[in-house]
Design an enzyme around this catalytic site. Structure first.
Site, PDB file in Angstrom:
ATOM      1  N   LYS A 186      27.740  80.403  51.040  1.00  0.00           N
ATOM      2  CA  LYS A 186      26.121  80.089  51.104  1.00  0.00           C
ATOM      3  C   LYS A 186      26.253  78.754  52.580  1.00  0.00           C
ATOM      4  CE  LYS A 186      25.636  75.757  50.790  1.00  0.00           C
ATOM      5  NZ  LYS A 186      24.041  75.461  51.367  1.00  0.00           N
ATOM      6  N   GLU A 262      38.593  73.289  56.193  1.00  0.00           N
ATOM      7  CA  GLU A 262      38.118  73.307  57.585  1.00  0.00           C
ATOM      8  C   GLU A 262      37.797  72.138  57.591  1.00  0.00           C
ATOM      9  OE1 GLU A 262      40.344  76.414  58.774  1.00  0.00           O
ATOM     10  OE2 GLU A 262      39.400  74.936  60.242  1.00  0.00           O
ATOM     11  N   CYS A 296      33.609  70.425  65.539  1.00  0.00           N
ATOM     12  CA  CYS A 296      35.303  69.947  65.285  1.00  0.00           C
ATOM     13  C   CYS A 296      35.841  69.689  65.497  1.00  0.00           C
ATOM     14  CB  CYS A 296      34.798  71.198  63.804  1.00  0.00           C
ATOM     15  SG  CYS A 296      35.563  72.145  64.354  1.00  0.00           S
ATOM     16  N   GLU A 394      34.347  59.449  62.719  1.00  0.00           N
ATOM     17  CA  GLU A 394      33.774  61.435  63.491  1.00  0.00           C
ATOM     18  C   GLU A 394      32.488  60.981  63.150  1.00  0.00           C
ATOM     19  OE1 GLU A 394      33.402  64.948  61.075  1.00  0.00           O
ATOM     20  OE2 GLU A 394      34.364  66.421  63.365  1.00  0.00           O
TER      21      GLU A 394
END
Ligand code: NAD
Length: 498
Positions: A186, A262, A296, A394
């Protein structure tokens, strides 16, 4: 910046995609219209699948797993499919790069480079498919022999984000296939095209029906249903730490599916005074601006030795203003558009917050008017306090916070002062400094005098709240296996009941 040289034309109309279940294309669902982040025009129409579609895809993946049409092949035969897929990707590289750019907003030259890496992932995984093996013990006594087998986990759900739609997919799919598992993928709802195109590639390469399925739609509906699904054996989730946490809860409340996570990062880039300063300046400008900082492993915290900090920041600001930001379809562009409106707002919100909290804006901080897209200038904040939001959260955008240190202990302490542990980088020409820092900073990926270097041999993954497990390399195939211990007795049994 306002002169746009397109090397590829925009599509005349949005391309409509179906979704892919059990080796067949399906349609007839309401469509989500995706606008190109770099141009603001419709580029793709993607089906909004239902949970019933997901259930059918999982059932197809289950049948394909149980009938041994994939898991039962030799490693050599699985490798053959993966190598054919690599060859097809090489032929279709430019086309795949084009759709990646249109949905994601990244520069075309970068997208092509990413697909080269994807091809390498398929080739690497083919090698592992042939060499994957278990272990044996002949140390259990004369009558007992032990085998340790690696068996595929089963049906894997694969949820991916929008920042590197094809690259992250290919850092997972070939390794999962090498293990013998089957897949229901997905993609992010805003970047689904290339995940669907991979279905065509794998079919052409000879992958049996049902081994790779793609169900498109929202994370809230399809992603959540995957995390809760009782017949998915393992979920590989790449995305935010918040959604990763919800996947852990969903797995616990359903079937205890194995999880690979992750997640986010707030990655330190540590520069000592003895580093090659010009190289470090260039690398950190790249590390925070690459993929518009929607990365990331982006170098989002600069930790620089105080004695060189002023000179370093001045050189860095100068370099950051020279990055070629522009139309993602322009061959010369180095940094493209912000992928979504929501992400654009998030980044601008953090820039405003940094100013409010009293950090010094050295460069950037503004939006750029280019075509019909969303663009933000690479931004450097100095004098950032360790408790400020821009220091801790972040941002997932081209916004760099700079911190200063006096001792190696202080540098390590600042680097580790985060809930994340995804990646880190150290710059020093002193081997002792470089090794000490690389051993003491808690991060799954570490770079010494370089940034974002690597290859599909190297495992990827995070420490702390950056995730669980590893993708890519030999480790990335082993991750999708489970261990079975087989005990074989021979000779006469020593009877329990005499
Ligand atoms: P996100 O978590 O919002 O979405 C990621 C994927 O999860 C999408 O496919 C989305 O549809 C799906 N999703 C959303 N809600 C869900 C739910 N409740 N249950 C299951 N799935 C759901 O993240 P994003 O905004 O697409 O990507 C940005 C984040 O991803 C950043 O935090 C970034 O650090 C992280 N990321 C990590 C890596 C890595 O390798 N560690 C790589 C890329 C991105």
């Amino acid at each position: 910046m306002d002169k746009i040289t397109k090397t590829a034309a925009l599509p005349e109309s949005a391309r409509e995609f179906g979704f892919y279940v059990d080796g067949a294309w399906r349609g007839g669902r309401p469509l989500f219209e995706r606008l190109s982040p770099g141009h603001g025009v419709p580029v793709t129409l993607i089906p909004k699948c239902t949970v019933e579609d997901l259930n059918e895809a999982v059932a197809a993946a289950r049948r394909a797993f149980e009938d041994r049409s994939w898991a039962g092949l030799s490693g050599a035969d699985r490798a053959g499919v993966l190598l054919r897929a690599a060859a097809i990707l090489r032929e279709r590289r430019d086309e795949i790069a084009y759709w990646e750019v249109l949905e994601n907003g990244k520069p075309i030259a970068q997208a092509r480079g990413e697909i080269e890496h994807c091809i390498a992932c398929f080739e690497m995984a083919a090698g592992v498919a042939r060499t994957l093996h278990g272990d044996s013990y002949n140390s259990l006594g004369d009558n007992l022999f032990g085998l340790v087998l690696r068996e595929p986990v089963g049906v894997v759900g694969l949820i991916t984000p929008w920042n590197f739609p094809f690259l992250l997919l290919c850092e997972r799919v070939p390794f999962i296939l090498a293990s013998g598992c089957t897949i229901v993928a997905k993609p992010s709802e805003v970047t689904s095209a290339t995940t669907l195109i991979l279905a065509e590639v794998l079919e052409q390469a000879g992958l049996p029906a049902g081994v790779y399925n793609v169900v498109t739609g929202s994370g809230r509906v399809i992603g959540q249903a995957m995390a809760e699904h009782p017949d998915i054996d393992m979920l590989s989730f790449t995305g935010s730490t918040a959604v990763g946490r919800s996947c852990v809860h969903a797995a616990a409340d359903s079937n205890f599916k194995k999880l690979g996570l992750e997640l986010g990062g707030k990655n330190p880039f540590i520069v000592f005074a003895d580093a090659n300063i010009d190289d470090a300046v260039d690398a950190v400008a790249f590390g925070i601006s690459f993929n518009t900082g929607q990365c990331c492993v982006s170098s989002s915290r600069l930790i620089v030795e105080r004695s060189i900090a002023a000179e370093f920041e001045q050189k860095l600001a100068e370099k950051m203003t020279r990055i070629r930001i522009g139309d993602p379809l322009d061959e010369e562009t180095q940094v493209g558009a912000i992928t979504t409106d929501a992400q654009n707002d998030t980044i601008l919100g953090f820039i405003a917050k940094g100013r409010e909290e009293g950090a010094t804006l050295v460069t950037g901080g503004t939006t750029l008017e280019i075509g019909g897209g969303r663009y933000i200038a690479p931004t450097l904040f100095s004098g950032v306090g360790r408790d400020m939001e821009i220091a801790r959260e972040e941002i997932f955008g081209p916004v760099l916070s700079s911190f200063h240190f006096d001792t190696i202990e202080e540098a390590i302490e600042i680097a580790n002062d985060t809930i994340y542990g995804l990646a880190a980088s150290v710059w020093s020409q002193n081997i002792e400094t470089a090794l000490t820092v690389s051993r003491r900073v808690r991060a799954g990926r570490f770079w010494v005098n370089t940034i974002m270097a690597g290859g599909p041999e190297m495992p990827l993954g995070g420490f702390k709240q950056s995730g669980w497990g590893r993708e890519a390399g030999v480790y990335g195939v082993e991750e999708y296996t489970q261990i079975k211990s087989v005990h074989i007795e021979f000779g006469n049994r020593a009877h329990w009941i005499k």
